[in-house]
Design an enzyme around this catalytic site. Structure first.
Site, PDB file in Angstrom:
ATOM      1  N   GLY A   1       0.837  -1.190   0.000  1.00 35.13           N
ATOM      2  CA  GLY A   1       0.000   0.000   0.000  1.00 35.13           C
ATOM      3  C   GLY A   1       0.873   1.240   0.000  1.00 35.13           C
ATOM      4  N   SER A   2       0.308   2.326   0.504  1.00 31.34           N
ATOM      5  CA  SER A   2       1.004   3.610   0.425  1.00 31.34           C
ATOM      6  C   SER A   2       2.059   3.733   1.535  1.00 31.34           C
ATOM      7  CB  SER A   2      -0.016   4.743   0.547  1.00 31.34           C
ATOM      8  OG  SER A   2      -0.637   4.644   1.809  1.00 31.34           O
TER       9      SER A   2
ATOM     10  N   THR B   1       0.615   4.653   5.115  1.00 28.57           N
ATOM     11  CA  THR B   1      -0.024   3.513   5.792  1.00 28.57           C
ATOM     12  C   THR B   1       1.029   2.481   6.174  1.00 28.57           C
ATOM     13  OG1 THR B   1      -1.931   3.911   4.372  1.00 28.57           O
ATOM     14  CG2 THR B   1      -2.001   1.945   5.713  1.00 28.57           C
ATOM     15  N   GLY B   2       2.035   2.317   5.329  1.00 27.07           N
ATOM     16  CA  GLY B   2       3.126   1.388   5.657  1.00 27.07           C
ATOM     17  C   GLY B   2       3.798   1.763   6.968  1.00 27.07           C
TER      18      GLY B   2
ATOM     19  N   GLU C   1       5.616  -3.377   0.993  1.00 24.72           N
ATOM     20  CA  GLU C   1       5.764  -3.067  -0.442  1.00 24.72           C
ATOM     21  C   GLU C   1       4.978  -1.779  -0.666  1.00 24.72           C
ATOM     22  OE1 GLU C   1       4.852  -6.505  -2.864  1.00 24.72           O
ATOM     23  OE2 GLU C   1       5.495  -7.781  -1.215  1.00 24.72           O
TER      24      GLU C   1
ATOM     25  N   CYS D   1       1.854   0.194  -8.956  1.00 27.76           N
ATOM     26  CA  CYS D   1       2.962   0.732  -8.163  1.00 27.76           C
ATOM     27  C   CYS D   1       4.173   0.959  -9.046  1.00 27.76           C
ATOM     28  CB  CYS D   1       3.292  -0.197  -7.000  1.00 27.76           C
ATOM     29  SG  CYS D   1       3.637  -1.890  -7.511  1.00 27.76           S
TER      30      CYS D   1
HETATM   31  P1  NAD Z   1      -3.444   2.377   1.291  1.00 28.32           P
HETATM   32  O1  NAD Z   1      -2.132   2.471   1.989  1.00 28.32           O
HETATM   33  O2  NAD Z   1      -4.424   3.466   1.468  1.00 28.32           O
HETATM   34  O3  NAD Z   1      -4.210   1.038   1.739  1.00 28.32           O
HETATM   35  C1  NAD Z   1      -3.614  -0.224   1.641  1.00 28.32           C
HETATM   36  C2  NAD Z   1      -4.334  -1.178   2.581  1.00 28.32           C
HETATM   37  O4  NAD Z   1      -4.105  -0.774   3.934  1.00 28.32           O
HETATM   38  C3  NAD Z   1      -5.846  -1.232   2.411  1.00 28.32           C
HETATM   39  O5  NAD Z   1      -6.285  -2.566   2.615  1.00 28.32           O
HETATM   40  C4  NAD Z   1      -6.336  -0.340   3.537  1.00 28.32           C
HETATM   41  O6  NAD Z   1      -7.659  -0.632   3.940  1.00 28.32           O
HETATM   42  C5  NAD Z   1      -5.347  -0.681   4.630  1.00 28.32           C
HETATM   43  N1  NAD Z   1      -5.189   0.308   5.694  1.00 28.32           N
HETATM   44  C6  NAD Z   1      -5.562   1.612   5.703  1.00 28.32           C
HETATM   45  N2  NAD Z   1      -5.186   2.196   6.867  1.00 28.32           N
HETATM   46  C7  NAD Z   1      -4.568   1.247   7.608  1.00 28.32           C
HETATM   47  C8  NAD Z   1      -3.933   1.228   8.889  1.00 28.32           C
HETATM   48  N3  NAD Z   1      -3.871   2.322   9.660  1.00 28.32           N
HETATM   49  N4  NAD Z   1      -3.373   0.075   9.320  1.00 28.32           N
HETATM   50  C9  NAD Z   1      -3.413  -1.044   8.551  1.00 28.32           C
HETATM   51  N5  NAD Z   1      -3.995  -1.088   7.329  1.00 28.32           N
HETATM   52  C10 NAD Z   1      -4.566   0.044   6.858  1.00 28.32           C
HETATM   53  O7  NAD Z   1      -3.108   2.130  -0.254  1.00 28.32           O
HETATM   54  P2  NAD Z   1      -4.147   2.066  -1.466  1.00 28.32           P
HETATM   55  O8  NAD Z   1      -4.621   3.453  -1.766  1.00 28.32           O
HETATM   56  O9  NAD Z   1      -5.127   0.990  -1.205  1.00 28.32           O
HETATM   57  O10 NAD Z   1      -3.178   1.571  -2.643  1.00 28.32           O
HETATM   58  C11 NAD Z   1      -2.378   2.415  -3.405  1.00 28.32           C
HETATM   59  C12 NAD Z   1      -0.955   2.419  -2.889  1.00 28.32           C
HETATM   60  O11 NAD Z   1      -0.428   1.082  -2.885  1.00 28.32           O
HETATM   61  C13 NAD Z   1      -0.017   3.202  -3.782  1.00 28.32           C
HETATM   62  O12 NAD Z   1       0.849   3.967  -2.998  1.00 28.32           O
HETATM   63  C14 NAD Z   1       0.755   2.109  -4.525  1.00 28.32           C
HETATM   64  O13 NAD Z   1       2.011   2.487  -5.008  1.00 28.32           O
HETATM   65  C15 NAD Z   1       0.871   1.087  -3.466  1.00 28.32           C
HETATM   66  N6  NAD Z   1       1.192  -0.223  -4.053  1.00 28.32           N
HETATM   67  C16 NAD Z   1       2.450  -0.729  -3.883  1.00 28.32           C
HETATM   68  C17 NAD Z   1       2.797  -1.932  -4.467  1.00 28.32           C
HETATM   69  C18 NAD Z   1       4.169  -2.533  -4.294  1.00 28.32           C
HETATM   70  O14 NAD Z   1       4.313  -3.725  -4.526  1.00 28.32           O
HETATM   71  N7  NAD Z   1       5.169  -1.785  -3.911  1.00 28.32           N
HETATM   72  C19 NAD Z   1       1.864  -2.637  -5.228  1.00 28.32           C
HETATM   73  C20 NAD Z   1       0.593  -2.081  -5.376  1.00 28.32           C
HETATM   74  C21 NAD Z   1       0.263  -0.866  -4.788  1.00 28.32           C
END
Ligand code: NAD
Length: 467
Positions: A216-217, A220-221, A238, A272
């Site tokens: 994810g982002s 959030t990571g 990731e 991503c």
């Molecule tokens: P996001 O970080 O908003 O959400 C990712 C996940 O985390 C979702 O399931 C969300 O519900 C959950 N989440 C939200 N808040 C949380 C918290 N406080 N604790 C735990 N989990 C929580 O990301 P998104 O908008 O769903 O996806 C887009 C992002 O993902 C972009 O930044 C993209 O680059 C990244 N991404 C990275 C890769 C990679 O392999 N590096 C692959 C795909 C997407």
């Protein structure tokens, strides 16, 4: 191994939340809004299932092969649902399901083995591997099934059990996938939970979870890593990317333009590892802008279920606003939209495929990850300047170099600070390669044998040659 989960995912005592079709902007279904306090029981069942699952590697491999077959056989059910909630064209959903099955097949055949320690001492020491226990996966909405499989296939192959949480924007295909997999996996080995925050936060910080694998982002990571700190669970992150493509002086613009365009716009730019910035030699910049703009203008944008569609909608309203904000800011700062530059009228979350020229290098559309169908093309004077600009962000996921002299391209590729660099391509990944972002794009290594070992703990047995 018994298979007791029913194909219909059960309801929950909590409420439900709406799932929107991004092609219409309307709710078309709903999913259980599980409460964080339900996780104790779910993780408890995953812990119980671990005892049997970790015990027999051969039975695990058989179950994972059957799981792969079950996923492939369910493509006709899974693909339209994935398109409906995610937005991507149906053919791309089908391809995602094939990649989901491929991950299961790949990891079913991987064996961590036993490695002797050859250090000259007169003992027979060996490295062996143990599973970790119940682990957690948290997945975003851009490739819900493929990214889920990238997490559960190595985790399960290693002998762990998993609780997996998809994004609330795309819970339905993942729930259906869980039901399909239940034909091959014993109860409790893989449990899908759906719900809105703080469900993910609670899962990441659950005291009985031994590894949290998150995609994810970056913000959030960070929250996930903080959450896992109390239990000292292993964390694999990731995260976001802002991949640069550097075009060399000898690039054949027309020859690479299709590939470069789709490397940026596939899945509506919500990848991503999409190309998110192009650096072109100043003398070629207008040719590159023109070639990409032509393709942007002729791309068929529409609902993913329409077979004519090449580019679907942006997945959700927040994301659409973010893309619009970044684009408007660039235009206000003097950029020119050679194609697109605006939302499309009508229902749904559609944004016209956009090529931006004359963009100030410090514009957010260049320095941040806008994650949508917008591509800035920037001129450079010297190669050193291009490499410095490409490396000049906090991201380090992927990158690419495009040109005719492959030796020169490789030399430039090796100067790019990122986890994977392609020459005349972008974002083509092998299941056998390590997947690891540099800088803030990731922590830990997924993919290939590294993904398997990332789900295992080594232990060493020192055995004397004589009693
Ligand atoms: P996001 O970080 O908003 O959400 C990712 C996940 O985390 C979702 O399931 C969300 O519900 C959950 N989440 C939200 N808040 C949380 C918290 N406080 N604790 C735990 N989990 C929580 O990301 P998104 O908008 O769903 O996806 C887009 C992002 O993902 C972009 O930044 C993209 O680059 C990244 N991404 C990275 C890769 C990679 O392999 N590096 C692959 C795909 C997407």
């Amino acid at each position: 191994m018994p298979t007791r989960q029913s194909r219909r995912a059960p309801g929950t005592p909590g409420g439900r939340f709406a799932v929107l079709d991004p092609a219409t902007g309307e709710a078309f279904d709903e999913a259980p809004d599980q409460r964080p306090d339900e996780l104790d029981a779910v993780v408890g069942r995953a812990h119980e299932a671990w005892r049997g699952w970790r015990a027999d590697p051969a039975a695990r491999a058989t179950a994972l092969r059957l799981a792969a077959d079950a996923v492939a056989a369910a493509e006709d059910e899974l693909a339209p649902l994935l398109t409906r909630e995610q937005g991507k064209p149906l053919a791309e959903s089908s391809a995602e399901i094939a990649r989901t099955a491929a991950r299961l097949r790949y990891f079913a055949e991987l064996d961590p083995g036993i490695q002797p320690i050859a250090d000259g001492r007169p003992v027979d020491s060996e490295i062996r591997w143990r599973s970790l226990g119940p682990v957690a996966a948290i997945v975003p909405w851009n490739f819900p099934l493929q990214l889920a499989a990238a997490k559960f296939a190595p985790a399960l192959a290693a002998g762990n059990t998993m609780v997996l949480k998809p994004s609330p924007f795309t819970p339905l295909a993942t729930r259906l996938l869980g039901a399909v997999l239940s034909a091959a996996l014993p109860e409790g080995v893989l449990t899908i939970v759906t719900g809105r925050e703080p469900l993910g936060a609670r899962l990441a910080s659950h005291p009985d979870i031994r590894h949290v694998t998150f995609t994810g982002s970056i913000p959030t990571g960070r929250a996930v890593a903080r959450g896992a700190a109390d239990s000292l669970a292993r964390v694999t992150l990731e995260l976001g990317g802002n991949d640069a493509a550097i075009l060399l002086e000898d690039v054949a613009v027309e020859r690479i333009a299709d590939r470069l365009f789709w490397a940026a716009f596939r899945n509506c730019g919500q990848v991503c590892m999409a190309v998110k910035r192009v650096y072109a030699p100043a003398r070629l910049c207008s040719d590159v802008v023109e070639a990409l703009a032509q393709r942007a203008k002729s791309t068929v944008v529409g609902a993913g279920l329409d077979p004519a569609t090449q580019l679907g909608p942006v997945n959700n309203a927040d994301q659409l606003e973010r893309v619009e904000r970044c684009t408007d800011r660039a235009l206000a700062d003097g950029a020119r939209a050679a194609a697109g530059g605006h939302r499309l009228d009508g229902p749904g979350f559609f944004f016209a495929p956009t090529i931006l020229a004359d963009v100030p290098p410090d514009s957010p559309v260049v320095t941040q990850e806008q994650f949508g169908p917008v591509l800035p093309v920037l001129p450079y004077g010297s190669l050193d300047e291009a490499v410095e600009a490409a490396n000049g962000t906090g991201f380090g996921l992927g990158g690419s170099v495009w040109g005719t002299d492959l030796d020169e391209a490789e030399a430039v590729a090796c100067r790019m600070e990122c986890g994977t660099v392609w020459i005349n391509h972008h974002a083509e990944l092998s299941l056998a390669q390590p997947f690891a972002g540099s800088k803030q794009s990731g922590v830990g290594v997924a993919g290939g044998p590294w993904g398997l070992y990332g789900n295992l703990r080594p232990f060493v047995v020192h055995r004397p040659r004589e009693a």
